[in-house]
Design a protein around this motif. Structure first.
Motif, PDB file in Angstrom:
ATOM      1  N   MET A  92       0.831 -14.567 -19.526  1.00  0.00           N
ATOM      2  CA  MET A  92       1.089 -15.024 -18.166  1.00  0.00           C
ATOM      3  C   MET A  92       0.664 -13.951 -17.167  1.00  0.00           C
ATOM      4  SD  MET A  92       5.258 -14.720 -18.193  1.00  0.00           S
ATOM      5  CE  MET A  92       5.441 -15.425 -16.555  1.00  0.00           C
ATOM      6  N   VAL A  93       0.177 -14.411 -15.994  1.00  0.00           N
ATOM      7  CA  VAL A  93      -0.267 -13.487 -14.968  1.00  0.00           C
ATOM      8  C   VAL A  93       0.864 -13.143 -13.998  1.00  0.00           C
ATOM      9  CG1 VAL A  93      -1.072 -15.258 -13.367  1.00  0.00           C
ATOM     10  CG2 VAL A  93      -2.178 -12.998 -13.370  1.00  0.00           C
ATOM     11  N   GLN A  94       1.866 -14.000 -13.917  1.00  0.00           N
ATOM     12  CA  GLN A  94       3.029 -13.732 -13.058  1.00  0.00           C
ATOM     13  C   GLN A  94       3.868 -12.580 -13.633  1.00  0.00           C
ATOM     14  OE1 GLN A  94       3.329 -15.154 -10.215  1.00  0.00           O
ATOM     15  NE2 GLN A  94       2.144 -17.047 -10.349  1.00  0.00           N
ATOM     16  N   PRO A  95       4.554 -11.805 -12.800  1.00  0.00           N
ATOM     17  CA  PRO A  95       4.663 -11.924 -11.345  1.00  0.00           C
ATOM     18  C   PRO A  95       3.460 -11.318 -10.619  1.00  0.00           C
ATOM     19  CG  PRO A  95       5.990 -10.084 -12.117  1.00  0.00           C
ATOM     20  CD  PRO A  95       5.429 -10.747 -13.339  1.00  0.00           C
ATOM     21  N   ILE A  96       2.988 -12.034  -9.620  1.00  0.00           N
ATOM     22  CA  ILE A  96       1.902 -11.547  -8.773  1.00  0.00           C
ATOM     23  C   ILE A  96       2.502 -11.042  -7.468  1.00  0.00           C
ATOM     24  CG2 ILE A  96      -0.178 -12.197  -7.489  1.00  0.00           C
ATOM     25  CD1 ILE A  96      -0.703 -14.348  -9.581  1.00  0.00           C
ATOM     26  N   GLY A  97       2.103  -9.848  -7.043  1.00  0.00           N
ATOM     27  CA  GLY A  97       2.605  -9.302  -5.784  1.00  0.00           C
ATOM     28  C   GLY A  97       2.922  -7.826  -5.904  1.00  0.00           C
ATOM     29  N   PRO A  98       3.182  -7.187  -4.767  1.00  0.00           N
ATOM     30  CA  PRO A  98       3.523  -5.763  -4.762  1.00  0.00           C
ATOM     31  C   PRO A  98       4.777  -5.481  -5.579  1.00  0.00           C
ATOM     32  CG  PRO A  98       3.028  -6.540  -2.536  1.00  0.00           C
ATOM     33  CD  PRO A  98       3.133  -7.746  -3.409  1.00  0.00           C
ATOM     34  N   ILE A  99       4.911  -4.277  -6.048  1.00  0.00           N
ATOM     35  CA  ILE A  99       5.978  -3.894  -6.961  1.00  0.00           C
ATOM     36  C   ILE A  99       7.372  -4.168  -6.380  1.00  0.00           C
ATOM     37  CG2 ILE A  99       5.909  -1.482  -6.168  1.00  0.00           C
ATOM     38  CD1 ILE A  99       6.651  -0.673  -9.043  1.00  0.00           C
ATOM     39  N   GLU A 100       7.518  -3.975  -5.069  1.00  0.00           N
ATOM     40  CA  GLU A 100       8.859  -4.125  -4.494  1.00  0.00           C
ATOM     41  C   GLU A 100       9.337  -5.575  -4.476  1.00  0.00           C
ATOM     42  OE1 GLU A 100       5.924  -3.921  -0.990  1.00  0.00           O
ATOM     43  OE2 GLU A 100       6.210  -2.947  -2.943  1.00  0.00           O
ATOM     44  N   ASN A 145      -9.390  -2.391 -15.531  1.00  0.00           N
ATOM     45  CA  ASN A 145      -9.572  -2.164 -14.090  1.00  0.00           C
ATOM     46  C   ASN A 145      -8.305  -2.600 -13.364  1.00  0.00           C
ATOM     47  OD1 ASN A 145     -12.675  -1.611 -13.958  1.00  0.00           O
ATOM     48  ND2 ASN A 145     -12.482  -3.464 -15.179  1.00  0.00           N
ATOM     49  N   ALA A 146      -7.807  -1.730 -12.485  1.00  0.00           N
ATOM     50  CA  ALA A 146      -6.578  -2.048 -11.762  1.00  0.00           C
ATOM     51  C   ALA A 146      -6.860  -3.008 -10.611  1.00  0.00           C
ATOM     52  CB  ALA A 146      -5.949  -0.765 -11.223  1.00  0.00           C
ATOM     53  N   TYR A 147      -5.953  -3.983 -10.435  1.00  0.00           N
ATOM     54  CA  TYR A 147      -6.057  -4.955  -9.344  1.00  0.00           C
ATOM     55  C   TYR A 147      -4.771  -4.920  -8.525  1.00  0.00           C
ATOM     56  CZ  TYR A 147     -10.061  -7.173 -11.684  1.00  0.00           C
ATOM     57  OH  TYR A 147     -11.282  -7.427 -12.248  1.00  0.00           O
ATOM     58  N   PRO A 148      -4.887  -4.962  -7.197  1.00  0.00           N
ATOM     59  CA  PRO A 148      -3.672  -4.981  -6.370  1.00  0.00           C
ATOM     60  C   PRO A 148      -2.898  -6.269  -6.593  1.00  0.00           C
ATOM     61  CG  PRO A 148      -5.624  -5.458  -5.036  1.00  0.00           C
ATOM     62  CD  PRO A 148      -6.120  -5.035  -6.387  1.00  0.00           C
ATOM     63  N   GLY A 149      -1.576  -6.149  -6.746  1.00  0.00           N
ATOM     64  CA  GLY A 149      -0.723  -7.307  -6.970  1.00  0.00           C
ATOM     65  C   GLY A 149      -0.575  -7.704  -8.423  1.00  0.00           C
ATOM     66  N   TRP A 150      -1.338  -7.041  -9.291  1.00  0.00           N
ATOM     67  CA  TRP A 150      -1.299  -7.386 -10.720  1.00  0.00           C
ATOM     68  C   TRP A 150      -0.769  -6.234 -11.573  1.00  0.00           C
ATOM     69  CZ3 TRP A 150      -6.360 -10.273 -12.592  1.00  0.00           C
ATOM     70  CH2 TRP A 150      -6.365 -11.568 -12.055  1.00  0.00           C
ATOM     71  N   SER A 151       0.121  -5.433 -11.050  1.00  0.00           N
ATOM     72  CA  SER A 151       0.553  -4.245 -11.794  1.00  0.00           C
ATOM     73  C   SER A 151       1.136  -4.596 -13.161  1.00  0.00           C
ATOM     74  CB  SER A 151       1.563  -3.434 -10.980  1.00  0.00           C
ATOM     75  OG  SER A 151       2.690  -4.221 -10.615  1.00  0.00           O
ATOM     76  N   ILE A 152       1.895  -5.680 -13.243  1.00  0.00           N
ATOM     77  CA  ILE A 152       2.503  -6.056 -14.524  1.00  0.00           C
ATOM     78  C   ILE A 152       1.443  -6.610 -15.477  1.00  0.00           C
ATOM     79  CG2 ILE A 152       4.239  -7.484 -15.661  1.00  0.00           C
ATOM     80  CD1 ILE A 152       5.335  -5.216 -13.884  1.00  0.00           C
ATOM     81  N   TYR A 153       0.593  -7.495 -14.979  1.00  0.00           N
ATOM     82  CA  TYR A 153      -0.453  -8.071 -15.825  1.00  0.00           C
ATOM     83  C   TYR A 153      -1.403  -6.983 -16.319  1.00  0.00           C
ATOM     84  CZ  TYR A 153      -4.023 -11.404 -17.374  1.00  0.00           C
ATOM     85  OH  TYR A 153      -4.915 -12.129 -18.130  1.00  0.00           O
ATOM     86  N   CYS A 154      -1.830  -6.101 -15.427  1.00  0.00           N
ATOM     87  CA  CYS A 154      -2.721  -5.007 -15.818  1.00  0.00           C
ATOM     88  C   CYS A 154      -2.078  -4.130 -16.885  1.00  0.00           C
ATOM     89  CB  CYS A 154      -3.087  -4.143 -14.607  1.00  0.00           C
ATOM     90  SG  CYS A 154      -4.197  -4.925 -13.414  1.00  0.00           S
ATOM     91  N   ALA A 155      -0.812  -3.790 -16.664  1.00  0.00           N
ATOM     92  CA  ALA A 155      -0.119  -2.903 -17.598  1.00  0.00           C
ATOM     93  C   ALA A 155       0.072  -3.550 -18.970  1.00  0.00           C
ATOM     94  CB  ALA A 155       1.241  -2.500 -17.019  1.00  0.00           C
ATOM     95  N   GLY A 195      -3.948 -19.933  -6.151  1.00  0.00           N
ATOM     96  CA  GLY A 195      -2.838 -20.458  -5.366  1.00  0.00           C
ATOM     97  C   GLY A 195      -1.899 -19.396  -4.835  1.00  0.00           C
ATOM     98  N   SER A 196      -2.121 -18.144  -5.224  1.00  0.00           N
ATOM     99  CA  SER A 196      -1.257 -17.067  -4.742  1.00  0.00           C
ATOM    100  C   SER A 196      -1.640 -16.682  -3.321  1.00  0.00           C
ATOM    101  CB  SER A 196      -1.370 -15.840  -5.665  1.00  0.00           C
ATOM    102  OG  SER A 196      -2.701 -15.370  -5.706  1.00  0.00           O
ATOM    103  N   GLY A 197      -0.678 -16.164  -2.578  1.00  0.00           N
ATOM    104  CA  GLY A 197      -0.934 -15.756  -1.197  1.00  0.00           C
ATOM    105  C   GLY A 197      -1.755 -14.479  -1.145  1.00  0.00           C
ATOM    106  N   GLU A 198      -2.503 -14.319  -0.067  1.00  0.00           N
ATOM    107  CA  GLU A 198      -3.334 -13.118   0.060  1.00  0.00           C
ATOM    108  C   GLU A 198      -2.492 -11.853   0.139  1.00  0.00           C
ATOM    109  OE1 GLU A 198      -7.061 -11.905   2.840  1.00  0.00           O
ATOM    110  OE2 GLU A 198      -6.843 -14.029   2.310  1.00  0.00           O
ATOM    111  N   ALA A 199      -1.280 -11.968   0.653  1.00  0.00           N
ATOM    112  CA  ALA A 199      -0.394 -10.802   0.704  1.00  0.00           C
ATOM    113  C   ALA A 199       0.018 -10.373  -0.694  1.00  0.00           C
ATOM    114  CB  ALA A 199       0.851 -11.125   1.539  1.00  0.00           C
ATOM    115  N   GLN A 200       0.151 -11.361  -1.604  1.00  0.00           N
ATOM    116  CA  GLN A 200       0.516 -11.058  -2.979  1.00  0.00           C
ATOM    117  C   GLN A 200      -0.693 -10.567  -3.778  1.00  0.00           C
ATOM    118  OE1 GLN A 200       1.879 -13.949  -1.463  1.00  0.00           O
ATOM    119  NE2 GLN A 200       3.660 -12.613  -1.167  1.00  0.00           N
TER     120      GLN A 200
END
Length: 251
Positions: A92-100, A145-155, A195-200
């Motif tokens: 799964m790619v979720q959760p998408i978004g900044p760490i906080e 490659n690191a992607y913003p908002g994907w810290s969990i998926y990348c890790a 479908g994810s928001g650009e902020a996420q």
């Protein structure tokens, strides 16, 4: 399971997307398949009743996976097989978004599904009695490659890559493993990304362009390349690979 197939394959998340394409093509190649998902595939059992066995299990719950592994079901499925292939596809790619903004529960679910369960199944398959054992972790470019908002998926995908590297050092001659990036495939996961928001996910537009320009691979095309590689003599020579590069080298 009464199939006499000398090859047995275990596919997680076989009920849709890439997993469904992998399961269908394995069955079409007369390979017995054990599908592990939270639900059964809609039609495969009707088409391949002698070759397909399905287990409904919540793969994001390591306790349930461990409970299932404690039964004799896996060993019974692979009994008598010359070759056993595990494809750790579910993820799964979720959760998408900044760490906080990531909830503890969502992080735990993703790490369980993307890391704990694949590693548990890999260990179980590595211990079965077969002369040839192969493990495919479905990885991602996000592992490398690191992607913003994907810290969990990348890790979590990077964890699969490093697991394959370390297992290779065990030098088990009857075991081959590769953490394989399949490229960008037109699946439900891609729809979630778009479908994810650009902020996420600030890079959303890139993935929208891939869809708009027909640059997404189909699950069927990817499954064919992946299985051809998984069954080849070259599989396992490198613990981390990209199917697009493998396909180029094969030409």
């Amino acid at each position: 399971m009464t199939s006499s197939s000398p090859i047995r394959a275990i596919v997680t998340g076989h009920n849709r997307g890439l997993g469904a394409a992998l399961a269908e093509q394995l069955l079409a190649r007369n390979v017995a398949v054990l599908g592990l998902s939270r639900s059964r595939h809609a039609t495969l059992n009707e088409r391949f009743p002698a070759l397909l066995e399905e287990i409904e299990v919540e793969l994001a719950d390591p306790a349930r996976v461990a409970q299932w592994l404690a039964t004799d079901a896996l060993r019974a499925f692979v009994k008598g097989a010359q070759s056993v292939l595990l494809i750790n596809n579910a993820g799964m790619v979720q959760p998408i978004g900044p760490i906080e903004g990531q909830s503890a529960a969502d992080i735990a679910t993703a790490v369980s599904l993307n890391v704990a369960t694949p590693l548990m199944l890999a260990s179980a398959v590595a211990s079965v009695d077969a002369t040839d054992r192969r493990i495919v972790h479905i990885s991602s470019g996000a592992a490398r490659n690191a992607y913003p908002g994907w810290s969990i998926y990348c890790a979590t995908k990077a964890a699969l890559d490093h697991h394959a590297r370390a297992v290779t050092l065990d030098a088990n001659r009857a075991l081959r493993i590769c953490s394989l990036a399949p490229g960008v495939i037109d699946t439900n996961m891609q729809a979630q990304i778009r479908g994810s928001g650009e902020a996420q996910f600030p890079m959303r537009e890139k993935f929208e362009d891939l869809k708009r320009n027909n640059q997404l691979s189909t699950p069927e095309a990817c499954a064919t390349q992946l299985l051809d590689y998984a069954f080849s003599d070259a599989f396992g020579d490198t613990p981390v690979a990209d199917i697009r590069e493998v396909a180029k080298q094969a030409r």
